[in-house]
Design an enzyme around this catalytic site. Structure first.
Site, PDB file in Angstrom:
ATOM      1  N   GLU A  99       1.001  -1.941  -7.183  1.00  0.00           N
ATOM      2  CA  GLU A  99      -0.062  -0.964  -7.439  1.00  0.00           C
ATOM      3  C   GLU A  99       0.552   0.409  -7.646  1.00  0.00           C
ATOM      4  O   GLU A  99       1.478   0.790  -6.916  1.00  0.00           O
ATOM      5  CB  GLU A  99      -0.976  -0.930  -6.194  1.00  0.00           C
ATOM      6  CG  GLU A  99      -2.164  -0.020  -6.298  1.00  0.00           C
ATOM      7  CD  GLU A  99      -2.959   0.053  -4.986  1.00  0.00           C
ATOM      8  OE1 GLU A  99      -2.344  -0.095  -3.905  1.00  0.00           O
ATOM      9  OE2 GLU A  99      -4.180   0.261  -5.059  1.00  0.00           O
ATOM     10  N   HIS A 121       1.379   4.091  -7.205  1.00  0.00           N
ATOM     11  CA  HIS A 121       1.361   4.968  -6.030  1.00  0.00           C
ATOM     12  C   HIS A 121       1.746   6.380  -6.435  1.00  0.00           C
ATOM     13  O   HIS A 121       2.543   7.044  -5.767  1.00  0.00           O
ATOM     14  CB  HIS A 121       2.303   4.446  -4.940  1.00  0.00           C
ATOM     15  CG  HIS A 121       1.677   3.395  -4.062  1.00  0.00           C
ATOM     16  ND1 HIS A 121       1.501   2.107  -4.475  1.00  0.00           N
ATOM     17  CD2 HIS A 121       1.163   3.447  -2.805  1.00  0.00           C
ATOM     18  CE1 HIS A 121       0.901   1.410  -3.512  1.00  0.00           C
ATOM     19  NE2 HIS A 121       0.693   2.202  -2.486  1.00  0.00           N
ATOM     20  N   ASP A 144       3.525  -0.984  -1.058  1.00  0.00           N
ATOM     21  CA  ASP A 144       2.812  -1.779  -0.042  1.00  0.00           C
ATOM     22  C   ASP A 144       3.627  -3.006   0.392  1.00  0.00           C
ATOM     23  O   ASP A 144       3.515  -3.462   1.531  1.00  0.00           O
ATOM     24  CB  ASP A 144       1.445  -2.227  -0.567  1.00  0.00           C
ATOM     25  CG  ASP A 144       0.517  -1.043  -0.820  1.00  0.00           C
ATOM     26  OD1 ASP A 144       0.848   0.084  -0.402  1.00  0.00           O
ATOM     27  OD2 ASP A 144      -0.541  -1.255  -1.441  1.00  0.00           O
ATOM     28  N   HIS A 173      -2.011  -3.336   2.208  1.00  0.00           N
ATOM     29  CA  HIS A 173      -2.810  -2.919   1.039  1.00  0.00           C
ATOM     30  C   HIS A 173      -4.281  -3.031   1.418  1.00  0.00           C
ATOM     31  O   HIS A 173      -4.782  -4.133   1.691  1.00  0.00           O
ATOM     32  CB  HIS A 173      -2.448  -3.822  -0.147  1.00  0.00           C
ATOM     33  CG  HIS A 173      -3.286  -3.647  -1.369  1.00  0.00           C
ATOM     34  ND1 HIS A 173      -3.329  -2.477  -2.083  1.00  0.00           N
ATOM     35  CD2 HIS A 173      -4.108  -4.516  -2.021  1.00  0.00           C
ATOM     36  CE1 HIS A 173      -4.140  -2.634  -3.124  1.00  0.00           C
ATOM     37  NE2 HIS A 173      -4.629  -3.853  -3.096  1.00  0.00           N
ATOM     38  N   GLU A 233      -7.190  -3.232   0.220  1.00  0.00           N
ATOM     39  CA  GLU A 233      -8.186  -4.128  -0.373  1.00  0.00           C
ATOM     40  C   GLU A 233      -7.983  -5.606  -0.029  1.00  0.00           C
ATOM     41  O   GLU A 233      -8.854  -6.435  -0.302  1.00  0.00           O
ATOM     42  CB  GLU A 233      -8.190  -3.964  -1.900  1.00  0.00           C
ATOM     43  CG  GLU A 233      -8.745  -2.637  -2.383  1.00  0.00           C
ATOM     44  CD  GLU A 233      -7.719  -1.503  -2.410  1.00  0.00           C
ATOM     45  OE1 GLU A 233      -6.666  -1.622  -1.724  1.00  0.00           O
ATOM     46  OE2 GLU A 233      -7.961  -0.499  -3.092  1.00  0.00           O
ATOM     47  N   HIS A 266      -4.226   6.867  -0.029  1.00  0.00           N
ATOM     48  CA  HIS A 266      -3.422   6.140  -1.015  1.00  0.00           C
ATOM     49  C   HIS A 266      -2.405   7.056  -1.698  1.00  0.00           C
ATOM     50  O   HIS A 266      -2.783   8.010  -2.361  1.00  0.00           O
ATOM     51  CB  HIS A 266      -4.330   5.487  -2.057  1.00  0.00           C
ATOM     52  CG  HIS A 266      -3.547   4.724  -3.073  1.00  0.00           C
ATOM     53  ND1 HIS A 266      -2.952   3.519  -2.769  1.00  0.00           N
ATOM     54  CD2 HIS A 266      -3.208   5.008  -4.339  1.00  0.00           C
ATOM     55  CE1 HIS A 266      -2.300   3.104  -3.835  1.00  0.00           C
ATOM     56  NE2 HIS A 266      -2.428   3.983  -4.807  1.00  0.00           N
ATOM     57  N   GLU A 283       1.902   6.974   3.561  1.00  0.00           N
ATOM     58  CA  GLU A 283       2.822   6.091   2.839  1.00  0.00           C
ATOM     59  C   GLU A 283       4.078   6.832   2.400  1.00  0.00           C
ATOM     60  O   GLU A 283       5.185   6.300   2.459  1.00  0.00           O
ATOM     61  CB  GLU A 283       2.118   5.485   1.616  1.00  0.00           C
ATOM     62  CG  GLU A 283       1.073   4.456   2.002  1.00  0.00           C
ATOM     63  CD  GLU A 283       0.381   3.827   0.803  1.00  0.00           C
ATOM     64  OE1 GLU A 283       0.129   2.625   0.842  1.00  0.00           O
ATOM     65  OE2 GLU A 283       0.086   4.546  -0.180  1.00  0.00           O
TER      66      GLU A 283
HETATM   67 ZN   LIG Z   1      -0.226   1.649  -0.763  1.00  0.00          ZN
END
Ligand SMILES: [Zn+2]
Length: 261
Positions: free
Chosen positions: A34, A36, A45, A120, A122, A177, A182
């Site tokens: 994904e 970032h 992630d 992650h 979701e 996010h 992170e």
């Molecule tokens: Zn992430």
């Protein structure tokens, strides 16, 4: 030399012995591919869930399974959206199937204590469903002693730590996010993969409290980050990692009835 906690590092015979030990917890990291933001790679992630699992496995003398690399579709209100370039996701049915299959596979190897370490946002409910389906199948087959814990690592950052690391206010984990959490962890664990010069320092994204499909791309900031990572530091990463490691280890030790180490 102490044996690696990472399953992929072991030969099959050492693995077979380690996984079948009654006390062994198998930790399964689950990530995503994904975007970032411009300052971090697509596999944040994966890297962070695997590192978190490794830290906890050291404490529990557990085993870290090979990670689940892809995740469920990025949602606009927590990951910027699945329309963004680089973000490469699986359908829910596939995630459910992966979680179910891995639970059954590690059960077949003799594991009876499994923890999914989610990285992650979701993924969570679909992992839950997969585990539930696997346990139903195991119970029907007469295996009653399997226990599975499912967690997202950021839920182990307590309010005191949040107050300490976010003195200007905390936006919530969904908007984090590509933000301070992170990025700080990456600066500590994988500094060579972060380019702080590319961080876009913008105010947190403003999202409606509902979803619209298809997504309205204009709601997601150009950077793909939902909050700024400008305040991220490796020192914050050290604190976050230490607190999460300790809280996750405590929870798993208690849930799995492990003797103190
Ligand atoms: Zn992430």
């Amino acid at each position: 030399m102490r044996q690696s906690v990472y399953m992929e590092d072991l030969d099959a015979f050492s693995y077979r012995e380690a996984v079948a030990r009654k006390e062994t917890v198998v930790l399964i990291p689950v990530g995503s591919i994904e975007q970032h933001g411009p300052h971090m790679p697509l596999n944040v992630d994966v890297l962070l869930s695997r590192a978190m699992a490794g830290q906890v496995a050291e404490e529990l003398r557990g085993l870290v399974a090979a990670p689940v690399v892809y995740g469920y579709k990025s949602q606009q209100r927590s990951g910027g959206g699945n329309h963004l370039p680089g973000t490469t996701s699986l359908d829910a049915a596939t995630i459910i199937s992966i979680a179910k299959t891995l639970t059954l596979e590690f059960a077949r190897h003799g594991a009876r204590k499994i923890a999914f370490i989610n990285g992650h946002f979701e993924n969570y409910q679909f992992l839950y469903e997969g585990v539930d389906l696997a346990l139903r199948e195991l119970q029907l087959a007469g295996i009653e002693d399997m226990k599975v814990v499912l967690l997202s690592y950021w839920d182990f950052i307590d309010d005191a730590t949040i107050a300490e690391l976010y003195p200007d206010g905390f936006t919530g984990w969904d908007l984090e996010h590509g933000g301070v959490l992170e990025t700080s962890l990456m600066l500590h664990l994988f500094p060579e993969k972060v380019d702080m010069a590319k961080v876009v320092d913008a105010p947190p994204a403003v999202m409606p409290n509902y979803d619209v499909l298809p997504v309205r791309p204009e709601l997601t900031p150009e950077s793909g980050c939902l909050s700024s990572a400008a305040a991220a530091t490796a020192d914050k990463g050290i604190t976050l990692l230490k607190r999460a490691r300790s809280a996750m280890s405590t929870a798993l030790t208690s849930e799995f009835g492990l003797s103190g180490r």
